[in-house]
Design a protein around this motif. Sequence first.
Motif, PDB file in Angstrom:
ATOM      1  N   ALA A   1       0.883  -1.169   0.000  1.00  0.00           N
ATOM      2  CA  ALA A   1       0.000   0.000   0.000  1.00  0.00           C
ATOM      3  C   ALA A   1       0.914   1.210   0.000  1.00  0.00           C
ATOM      4  CB  ALA A   1      -0.898   0.002   1.223  1.00  0.00           C
ATOM      5  N   ALA A   2       0.632   2.154  -0.883  1.00  0.00           N
ATOM      6  CA  ALA A   2       1.518   3.307  -1.044  1.00  0.00           C
ATOM      7  C   ALA A   2       0.694   4.582  -1.085  1.00  0.00           C
ATOM      8  CB  ALA A   2       2.323   3.173  -2.338  1.00  0.00           C
ATOM      9  N   THR A   3       1.303   5.666  -0.632  1.00  0.00           N
ATOM     10  CA  THR A   3       0.581   6.946  -0.628  1.00  0.00           C
ATOM     11  C   THR A   3       1.534   8.100  -0.882  1.00  0.00           C
ATOM     12  OG1 THR A   3      -0.881   8.382   0.668  1.00  0.00           O
ATOM     13  CG2 THR A   3       0.842   7.250   1.883  1.00  0.00           C
ATOM     14  N   ILE A   4       0.981   9.199  -1.380  1.00  0.00           N
ATOM     15  CA  ILE A   4       1.798  10.413  -1.499  1.00  0.00           C
ATOM     16  C   ILE A   4       1.549  11.343  -0.313  1.00  0.00           C
ATOM     17  CG2 ILE A   4       1.732  10.191  -4.015  1.00  0.00           C
ATOM     18  CD1 ILE A   4       0.075  12.785  -4.086  1.00  0.00           C
ATOM     19  N   GLY A   5       0.684  10.921   0.623  1.00  0.00           N
ATOM     20  CA  GLY A   5       0.535  11.649   1.878  1.00  0.00           C
ATOM     21  C   GLY A   5      -0.631  12.621   1.916  1.00  0.00           C
ATOM     22  N   ALA A   6      -0.906  13.095   3.128  1.00  0.00           N
ATOM     23  CA  ALA A   6      -2.071  13.954   3.352  1.00  0.00           C
ATOM     24  C   ALA A   6      -1.863  15.375   2.840  1.00  0.00           C
ATOM     25  CB  ALA A   6      -2.405  13.988   4.846  1.00  0.00           C
ATOM     26  N   GLY A   7      -0.608  15.783   2.666  1.00  0.00           N
ATOM     27  CA  GLY A   7      -0.337  17.155   2.223  1.00  0.00           C
ATOM     28  C   GLY A   7      -0.978  17.458   0.874  1.00  0.00           C
ATOM     29  N   ALA A   8      -0.938  16.468  -0.020  1.00  0.00           N
ATOM     30  CA  ALA A   8      -1.524  16.674  -1.350  1.00  0.00           C
ATOM     31  C   ALA A   8      -3.039  16.861  -1.230  1.00  0.00           C
ATOM     32  CB  ALA A   8      -1.205  15.487  -2.251  1.00  0.00           C
ATOM     33  N   ASP A   9      -3.671  16.087  -0.357  1.00  0.00           N
ATOM     34  CA  ASP A   9      -5.120  16.249  -0.164  1.00  0.00           C
ATOM     35  C   ASP A   9      -5.461  17.635   0.358  1.00  0.00           C
ATOM     36  OD1 ASP A   9      -5.631  13.763  -1.078  1.00  0.00           O
ATOM     37  OD2 ASP A   9      -6.261  12.891   0.827  1.00  0.00           O
ATOM     38  N   ARG A  10      -4.620  18.122   1.251  1.00  0.00           N
ATOM     39  CA  ARG A  10      -4.868  19.475   1.773  1.00  0.00           C
ATOM     40  C   ARG A  10      -4.813  20.504   0.653  1.00  0.00           C
ATOM     41  NH1 ARG A  10      -5.013  19.613   7.346  1.00  0.00           N
ATOM     42  NH2 ARG A  10      -3.536  18.302   8.468  1.00  0.00           N
ATOM     43  N   LEU A  11      -3.822  20.366  -0.217  1.00  0.00           N
ATOM     44  CA  LEU A  11      -3.698  21.321  -1.327  1.00  0.00           C
ATOM     45  C   LEU A  11      -4.916  21.248  -2.245  1.00  0.00           C
ATOM     46  CD1 LEU A  11      -0.063  21.190  -2.749  1.00  0.00           C
ATOM     47  CD2 LEU A  11      -1.177  23.031  -1.489  1.00  0.00           C
ATOM     48  N   ILE A  12      -5.314  20.024  -2.590  1.00  0.00           N
ATOM     49  CA  ILE A  12      -6.436  19.868  -3.513  1.00  0.00           C
ATOM     50  C   ILE A  12      -7.708  20.434  -2.879  1.00  0.00           C
ATOM     51  CG2 ILE A  12      -7.880  18.167  -4.705  1.00  0.00           C
ATOM     52  CD1 ILE A  12      -5.261  16.392  -4.820  1.00  0.00           C
ATOM     53  N   ALA A  13      -7.890  20.175  -1.589  1.00  0.00           N
ATOM     54  CA  ALA A  13      -9.078  20.694  -0.905  1.00  0.00           C
ATOM     55  C   ALA A  13      -9.051  22.219  -0.846  1.00  0.00           C
ATOM     56  CB  ALA A  13      -9.161  20.121   0.506  1.00  0.00           C
ATOM     57  N   LYS A  14      -7.865  22.747  -0.579  1.00  0.00           N
ATOM     58  CA  LYS A  14      -7.718  24.209  -0.488  1.00  0.00           C
ATOM     59  C   LYS A  14      -8.119  24.875  -1.803  1.00  0.00           C
ATOM     60  CE  LYS A  14      -3.897  27.544  -0.384  1.00  0.00           C
ATOM     61  NZ  LYS A  14      -2.504  27.775   0.025  1.00  0.00           N
ATOM     62  N   TYR A  15      -7.532  24.410  -2.895  1.00  0.00           N
ATOM     63  CA  TYR A  15      -7.833  25.069  -4.165  1.00  0.00           C
ATOM     64  C   TYR A  15      -9.212  24.704  -4.693  1.00  0.00           C
ATOM     65  CZ  TYR A  15      -3.159  26.873  -4.053  1.00  0.00           C
ATOM     66  OH  TYR A  15      -2.025  27.545  -3.673  1.00  0.00           O
ATOM     67  N   GLY A  16      -9.735  23.577  -4.251  1.00  0.00           N
ATOM     68  CA  GLY A  16     -11.108  23.250  -4.622  1.00  0.00           C
ATOM     69  C   GLY A  16     -12.053  24.343  -4.152  1.00  0.00           C
TER      70      GLY A  16
END
Lengths: 225, 807
Positions: free
Chosen positions: A96-111
């Motif tokens: 199981a691999a992930t690029i981490g929660a930071g990317a989700d924060r960015l996507i949510a922010k700009y969303g």
Amino acid sequence: MALSVITKTANPDDVCIDIAEALRYMGYKHAQPDQQTFALLQDCLSELKNAVSYTACLCEISISVRDDEIDFGFLQIKSRDLSKNLSGCDRAVLFAATIGAGADRLIAKYGKIQPSRALILDALGSAAIEGWCNLLNEQVRAIAQKNNRFLRPRFSAGYGDFPIAIQPQLLTALDARRKAGIYLTDSCMMLPTKSVSAVIGVSDRPKACKTGCEICSQTECAYKA
Amino acid sequence: MQLLDQLKQGLLYFDGGTGTMFQAAGLAPGELPETWNILHPDRVRQVHLDYLQAGSDILTTNTFGVNALRFPDGGAYSVEQLTEAAVLIAKSAIAASGKQAYVALDLGPTGKLLRPLGELRFEDAVELYARVVKCGVRCGADLILIETMNDAYETKAAVLAAKEHSSLPVFVTNVYDQNMQLMTGADPVAMVALLEGLGVDALGLNCGLGPEQMEQIVPVLASYASVPLIVNPNAGLPQMVNGQTVFDCSPEVFAASMKRMVQSGARIVGGCCGTTPAHIAALVQATSKMRPAPVTPKSHTLISSYSHAVEIGKRPVLIGERINPTGKPKLKAALREHRLEYILEEAVRQQQAGAQILDVNIGLPEIDEPVLLREVVQEVQGVTDAPLQLDTSDPQAMERAMRIYNGKPLVNSVNGKQESMDAVFPLVKKYGGAVIALTLDEQGIPDTADGRVQIAKNIRDRAAEYGIAPRDIIVDPLAMTISSDTASALTTLQAVYRIKHELGLRVSLGVSNISFGLPNREIINAAFFALALQNGLDCAIMNPYSTEMMKSYHAFLALSNQDPNCADYIRFATTLTPAPAAAAPVAVPTGKSSAELREDGLSELSKAILHGLRKNAGQLAEAMLQSLLPLELINGHIIPALDTVGKGFEQGTVFLPQLLMSAEAAKQAFEAAKQAMQSDGPKQQKGPIILATVKGDIHDIGKNIVKVLLENYGFQVIDLGKDVDPQFIVDAAVQHQVKLVGLSALMTTTVPSMEQTIRLLHEQAPWCKTVVGGAVLTQTYADMIHADKYAKDAMDTVRYAESIFEY
């Protein structure tokens, strides 16, 4: 015994983010983006690179495949597509691999404030997790090669008839929450959203396999390559 | 308190890992170790006994995974049953050993990620922990250990539960990665700020890393923490050897590393995964003769977000003041219409402009402040990692916002009035926070610096009675305009100096008040700011968009030897450009692009929209509005450009990112047009339309894209967010009598939620049409769940909406 799971990480610069792949996710078939979009994409790429935290957990186990049934030890399932993929394999690497929660924060922010940026970051994030999986895959392949062993293309729950409902057992076996910070929602979505889990068959002999979109029976999909 | 007294004397030893020992005792893969509290209490007790034998002073109960998510009511074992058994087993092991030792009620992560990153609600997390805490306290646990937490927010939920349902000591350890961050981003100093604010008795780290990797983190914690430090590492990093996980750290290597960490300030030590009684025995042997460094109170003033802390009292800190409706009609309107994205944009822009902390004030007479402030705080934390200053005079609003805040907030404000201190200090004590203290009391604002210093002293002393340290009091001696009293600036500056240097407290000011009533206020503000900084000002509530203020700030830092190599100043000064003329010519790019759009005869504004140039579109629209009516601008220049892009998208010559960039540029032009219209003129909006991502689905990017396009085409959108309960959507549809609901789902597993929502809509809001979209949706699926329309992309939704609202 519980599975022997190890954690792996990578530096942002070691993972290749395939821009062409990201463009495909955004709906560019073979067209090139215009200047503004390309500039925005470059900007998003550097922002994403500062936000990612590549983490994965993986383990190797013995498996047995009989007809449509695969026995992982901790889990027995029926799946025609997966058993085709794993035929001839006596072992498998689960990860199981992930690029981490930071990317989700960015996507949510700009969303919320600039959806064009969210869209591009989302596509780049998808390309980034693919790149991270490719890197892991390559590392596994290098080890296998030394032992004269061959890998099958990685196969994820949700491909073909490999049911997504096995995700809880798979991620629990990998201890993915503790080892890689990967959670599962009640509807079997992984969090952070840019995460992948998969099975890689290991065999004594090479075999050509269908991969990616080829094994998917969905015909109406906009992303079909 | 026995435990805490013993902690003052010297080191305390935790136990080590239990997983490996349980497996050796027969725990099957997939078996939940906590069930052994009932099934095999003897085996659990034996592990405890082994650790007591090795020298552990604190036993961790076998309750790491006990919560109502993993052990739901109605299952084989209840949360209470497992918790009670675990505490009693640990107590009986201690009794059997004849040693003096403590039972730590163990709370691990819930296993779910909290909102907004995940799906678990903050209050639900608090409640999950509260059940275990209540039971553990009843059964006689000696302390509460919250451990292996990789998310600051979940840690806060657990600590609140522990504090609200017990008076036991609370110990907390977090999991850091090699970059010294929690999985969700917090660094060690942020965790010290948060946890000490919440009043924990000891804090530190466990799991994730081996002792050697932890050695770099312990000194950081030690230099900021005023409470004892806990270090419970794994036995090194796991390695794969012949298909088995092996931890690479022997008891001897483990003990040697732990010894160094005791020297750097660790006081409560033990182990986590892979450690055994042999590791603990080696640790005890290596360190039991050591005299740990005394735990000393630190004087850092820290506030924090979910990721980092900002220290007030070192380099002066800028607090952005723009999220405050006073004197800002646009913000007022946005608040009344619940257009929170306006606030979110302000938050991001202020941080980009250099603000390190953002003030959040949404006080308007006609809004429900306790409800809205809580929501705004959560939303703002979703777009910025800057710590927030919660600004309200309503104690209820303050409490709700402080509770939900992810970090240690700055609280604005308390003053010298008894009533104010009685309301604010208990909240600061409970939730943690630094507080802005205004030097006014029942008698008003003193005219003299003496009077203001005296009030500051009173506030400080009264805070101490609540257990709030002076470091968390930031005094604002109040800048009063020089236009009514020309001596007032001097009085304030004297007060700044004396509060800082005589009382040793931090000092803040709302700077711009000084020039109220004068022309060209920025001249006065910037000069006063520099003077205040020179007198010791630690932070300023100010307008970060003001170039004059930023000039003062950067010049002061450079001149006061706080800017090594003048690097920040150089960066700032070289980016200063003359203000752009109102209608800067648009640099329309040449060269072949994928968008083969016809541009002949289009205005510059239309071209700016076509090319997605946000700034230019806004500026051009403002300039054109000098000679054009807003409606002429919209119909003659904005709509035609949008149509061109929209058609290009439908024909496959324009792609989604461009479509969105154009929409965002058009939005800037629309804003300008709206501004120019009579503020209460007729609204030309169609709709409303409800948009939501269905229950169980937390991917909302598609929904956000549809929203921006619908708004562009003049529709009012009610955005219900993601992971939305079907009944909630239906209730909103009924309440607003909407004609169209748009639903998105990304996963096959959430399509059933979509189906359920549609079914309920058909039953309870039969007049309402549904349009569905999302990665997994197809026409076939849409037909199957009886949606009225399957939209293949965002423009398709727009066209469908247009057909619905054409009448």
